[in-house]
Design a protein around this motif. Sequence first.
Motif, PDB file in Angstrom:
ATOM      1  N   VAL A   1       0.836  -1.205   0.000  1.00 10.16           N
ATOM      2  CA  VAL A   1       0.000   0.000   0.000  1.00 10.16           C
ATOM      3  C   VAL A   1       0.873   1.259   0.000  1.00 10.16           C
ATOM      4  N   CYS A   2       1.880   1.279   0.868  1.00  7.73           N
ATOM      5  CA  CYS A   2       2.750   2.460   0.945  1.00  7.73           C
ATOM      6  C   CYS A   2       3.545   2.647  -0.337  1.00  7.73           C
ATOM      7  N   THR A   3       4.055   1.537  -0.889  1.00  8.91           N
ATOM      8  CA  THR A   3       4.811   1.637  -2.136  1.00  8.91           C
ATOM      9  C   THR A   3       3.923   2.169  -3.256  1.00  8.91           C
ATOM     10  N   ALA A   4       2.687   1.661  -3.308  1.00  4.09           N
ATOM     11  CA  ALA A   4       1.770   2.111  -4.363  1.00  4.09           C
ATOM     12  C   ALA A   4       1.518   3.617  -4.250  1.00  4.09           C
ATOM     13  N   LEU A   5       1.369   4.111  -3.030  1.00  3.90           N
ATOM     14  CA  LEU A   5       1.165   5.555  -2.863  1.00  3.90           C
ATOM     15  C   LEU A   5       2.411   6.317  -3.319  1.00  3.90           C
ATOM     16  N   CYS A   6       3.588   5.739  -3.068  1.00  9.28           N
ATOM     17  CA  CYS A   6       4.826   6.378  -3.524  1.00  9.28           C
ATOM     18  C   CYS A   6       4.891   6.440  -5.050  1.00  9.28           C
ATOM     19  N   THR A   7       4.310   5.432  -5.727  1.00  8.37           N
ATOM     20  CA  THR A   7       4.352   5.463  -7.196  1.00  8.37           C
ATOM     21  C   THR A   7       3.568   6.670  -7.722  1.00  8.37           C
ATOM     22  N   PHE A   8       2.481   7.023  -7.036  1.00  6.42           N
ATOM     23  CA  PHE A   8       1.716   8.200  -7.484  1.00  6.42           C
ATOM     24  C   PHE A   8       2.559   9.469  -7.357  1.00  6.42           C
ATOM     25  N   VAL A   9       3.251   9.579  -6.216  1.00  8.34           N
ATOM     26  CA  VAL A   9       4.092  10.754  -6.005  1.00  8.34           C
ATOM     27  C   VAL A   9       5.191  10.811  -7.061  1.00  8.34           C
ATOM     28  N   GLY A  10       5.888   9.686  -7.254  1.00  8.85           N
ATOM     29  CA  GLY A  10       7.005   9.648  -8.203  1.00  8.85           C
ATOM     30  C   GLY A  10       6.567   9.969  -9.616  1.00  8.85           C
ATOM     31  N   THR A  11       5.451   9.383 -10.041  1.00  5.70           N
ATOM     32  CA  THR A  11       4.962   9.605 -11.401  1.00  5.70           C
ATOM     33  C   THR A  11       4.551  11.061 -11.599  1.00  5.70           C
ATOM     34  N   TYR A  12       3.851  11.582 -10.612  1.00  5.88           N
ATOM     35  CA  TYR A  12       3.306  12.944 -10.716  1.00  5.88           C
ATOM     36  C   TYR A  12       4.439  13.972 -10.710  1.00  5.88           C
ATOM     37  N   ILE A  13       5.321  13.867  -9.730  1.00  3.21           N
ATOM     38  CA  ILE A  13       6.398  14.855  -9.633  1.00  3.21           C
ATOM     39  C   ILE A  13       7.384  14.702 -10.781  1.00  3.21           C
ATOM     40  N   GLY A  14       7.664  13.463 -11.166  1.00  5.20           N
ATOM     41  CA  GLY A  14       8.556  13.228 -12.311  1.00  5.20           C
ATOM     42  C   GLY A  14       8.046  13.956 -13.548  1.00  5.20           C
ATOM     43  N   SER A  15       6.765  13.786 -13.849  1.00  3.77           N
ATOM     44  CA  SER A  15       6.185  14.435 -15.022  1.00  3.77           C
ATOM     45  C   SER A  15       6.170  15.949 -14.857  1.00  3.77           C
ATOM     46  N   ALA A  16       5.840  16.430 -13.642  1.00  2.00           N
ATOM     47  CA  ALA A  16       5.758  17.879 -13.418  1.00  2.00           C
ATOM     48  C   ALA A  16       7.131  18.532 -13.605  1.00  2.00           C
ATOM     49  N   ILE A  17       8.189  17.877 -13.122  1.00  6.50           N
ATOM     50  CA  ILE A  17       9.531  18.448 -13.251  1.00  6.50           C
ATOM     51  C   ILE A  17       9.914  18.578 -14.728  1.00  6.50           C
ATOM     52  N   ILE A  18       9.729  17.483 -15.478  1.00  9.42           N
ATOM     53  CA  ILE A  18      10.110  17.534 -16.898  1.00  9.42           C
ATOM     54  C   ILE A  18       9.270  18.574 -17.637  1.00  9.42           C
ATOM     55  N   ALA A  19       7.966  18.575 -17.389  1.00  8.75           N
ATOM     56  CA  ALA A  19       7.094  19.538 -18.064  1.00  8.75           C
ATOM     57  C   ALA A  19       7.537  20.969 -17.751  1.00  8.75           C
ATOM     58  N   GLU A  20       7.823  21.234 -16.482  1.00  8.98           N
ATOM     59  CA  GLU A  20       8.237  22.575 -16.057  1.00  8.98           C
ATOM     60  C   GLU A  20       9.508  23.002 -16.799  1.00  8.98           C
ATOM     61  N   ILE A  21      10.496  22.105 -16.849  1.00 13.07           N
ATOM     62  CA  ILE A  21      11.765  22.438 -17.514  1.00 13.07           C
ATOM     63  C   ILE A  21      11.534  22.736 -18.995  1.00 13.07           C
ATOM     64  N   ILE A  22      10.826  21.835 -19.673  1.00 12.88           N
ATOM     65  CA  ILE A  22      10.633  22.015 -21.122  1.00 12.88           C
ATOM     66  C   ILE A  22       9.804  23.277 -21.411  1.00 12.88           C
ATOM     67  N   LEU A  23       8.756  23.490 -20.615  1.00  7.78           N
ATOM     68  CA  LEU A  23       7.917  24.666 -20.838  1.00  7.78           C
ATOM     69  C   LEU A  23       8.731  25.954 -20.657  1.00  7.78           C
ATOM     70  N   ARG A  24       9.648  25.944 -19.689  1.00 11.63           N
ATOM     71  CA  ARG A  24      10.481  27.131 -19.472  1.00 11.63           C
ATOM     72  C   ARG A  24      11.503  27.302 -20.585  1.00 11.63           C
ATOM     73  N   VAL A  25      12.147  26.181 -20.941  1.00 12.02           N
ATOM     74  CA  VAL A  25      13.169  26.252 -21.987  1.00 12.02           C
ATOM     75  C   VAL A  25      12.569  26.720 -23.303  1.00 12.02           C
ATOM     76  N   THR A  26      11.368  26.209 -23.619  1.00  9.53           N
ATOM     77  CA  THR A  26      10.748  26.588 -24.887  1.00  9.53           C
ATOM     78  C   THR A  26       9.995  27.913 -24.788  1.00  9.53           C
ATOM     79  N   GLY A  27      10.011  28.513 -23.597  1.00 10.14           N
ATOM     80  CA  GLY A  27       9.439  29.858 -23.462  1.00 10.14           C
ATOM     81  C   GLY A  27       7.929  29.918 -23.430  1.00 10.14           C
ATOM     82  N   VAL A  28       7.272  28.778 -23.170  1.00 10.28           N
ATOM     83  CA  VAL A  28       5.808  28.794 -23.098  1.00 10.28           C
ATOM     84  C   VAL A  28       5.356  29.514 -21.818  1.00 10.28           C
ATOM     85  N   ILE A  29       6.123  29.291 -20.735  1.00 10.93           N
ATOM     86  CA  ILE A  29       5.745  29.934 -19.477  1.00 10.93           C
ATOM     87  C   ILE A  29       6.891  30.817 -18.966  1.00 10.93           C
TER      88      ILE A  29
END
Lengths: 267, 160
Positions: free
Chosen positions: B132-160
């Motif tokens: 149960v705890c590991t499964a909850l960690c997968t949500f955190v890892g997936t969500y933050i992993g995607s948010a970090i990459i999206a944030e970097i690319i959006l900034r680099v490409t000047g969208v935000i």
Amino acid sequence: MKDLFKDWRVHVLCLALTVVAELIATQKFTLFGKFGVSLFPMLYALILGILLAIFKAIPKSMMETASPYIGISVMFLTAKVSASIGPNLEAILKAGPALILQEFGNLGTIFFALPVAVFVFKMGRAAVGCSFSISREGSLAIIGDLYGLDSEEGQGVMGGYITGTLLGTLFNGLMASLLCSLGIFHPYSLAMAAGTGSASMMSAALAPVVDAFPEMAEQVEAYAATSQVLSSVDGLYMGLFLAIPITNWLYRIFKGEKKPEKKTAAK
Amino acid sequence: MSVWAIRIKVLLLSGIFVSIANWISTVRAGGEVVLPWEAFPALITMFIAIVVGCLVQDLFQKVFHITAPSILFISLVVVLISIPGLSPIAAFVEESFNKVGLLPLCTPILAYAGISIGKDLDAFKKQGVAIVCTALCTFVGTYIGSAIIAEIILRVTGVI
């Protein structure tokens, strides 16, 4: 030919569990007034099987006979999940670089969840099944095909599936609220991150972002929906070619193993 | 050959179970009812795709000595027959597959798993909290992993 129908009890029991589970049907209720929880028939089928085992109603030979059948019946799930890829391929061509690349962020689970599973909880191979993805239907298909759902890896992914079904929307909603209020990430990034392959979890993770930034609602919803579609396109192959190999590799490093089969219990 | 005999048998049986599960689930959901035989076009298409996928898998193994999981070949067959414009039956695949719900499709699989899992129940129980705890960690890892990459690319490409 006679041998082929020797195991009829297993199939009759499977049908019985299926019918009972479907008759109970999906049950929905809300937690704390806003987080939806759904109990699905497949969950009842699994639990009924476990209950029968606890009351010793299923002989061991029957359990062993049923084991390979999981891997065969799971092929239908593979076919169904794959059918969402072809019609959505166009979405990849239309999506920008940020939307496409953030898909690789889904692999972030491995580097976060696997260390917790291995070092905090001292889990064995179940850690691999549980931490390579957020354990949705596609993950069941991958693990069912590669290891069988009754393997240790299978226990991990099924446990993860159940956890996600019960607590997924609640947990994702709270997590998204927290991150949204921290203000580290732009709402667009949070929206893209919300699309992880589960529709109910996406809605839960998106709601706090839309609440906080109503003026961006349209754009934010579009990003989340596209990310969701992309996850349904790449999820299966990403899992098969990246997530599983990376998880196995990292697991071996953590456990100091050469091969995935046996670990020597060194204290 | 006995591998194939068992495979075909279980596929046919679980296909029938899925059609029944799907029917009951549409009845219980209260929407449009899909009778068992109305799911057959989709299930037969899936069955053929599975058999073709497994045959290709055998071929790769015997001729090219390449071992790959059947899920890969089955999935590729389904993708090929469902790409609009490329496959002449894409529309049929989409329409017929939509008649079979994802959830009722999983019920017989988990029923087989439920029958089988009893032999490893102790391990499952012991690891419950950890999973149960590991499964909850997968949500955190997936969500933050995607948010970090999206944030970097959006900034680099000047969208935000």
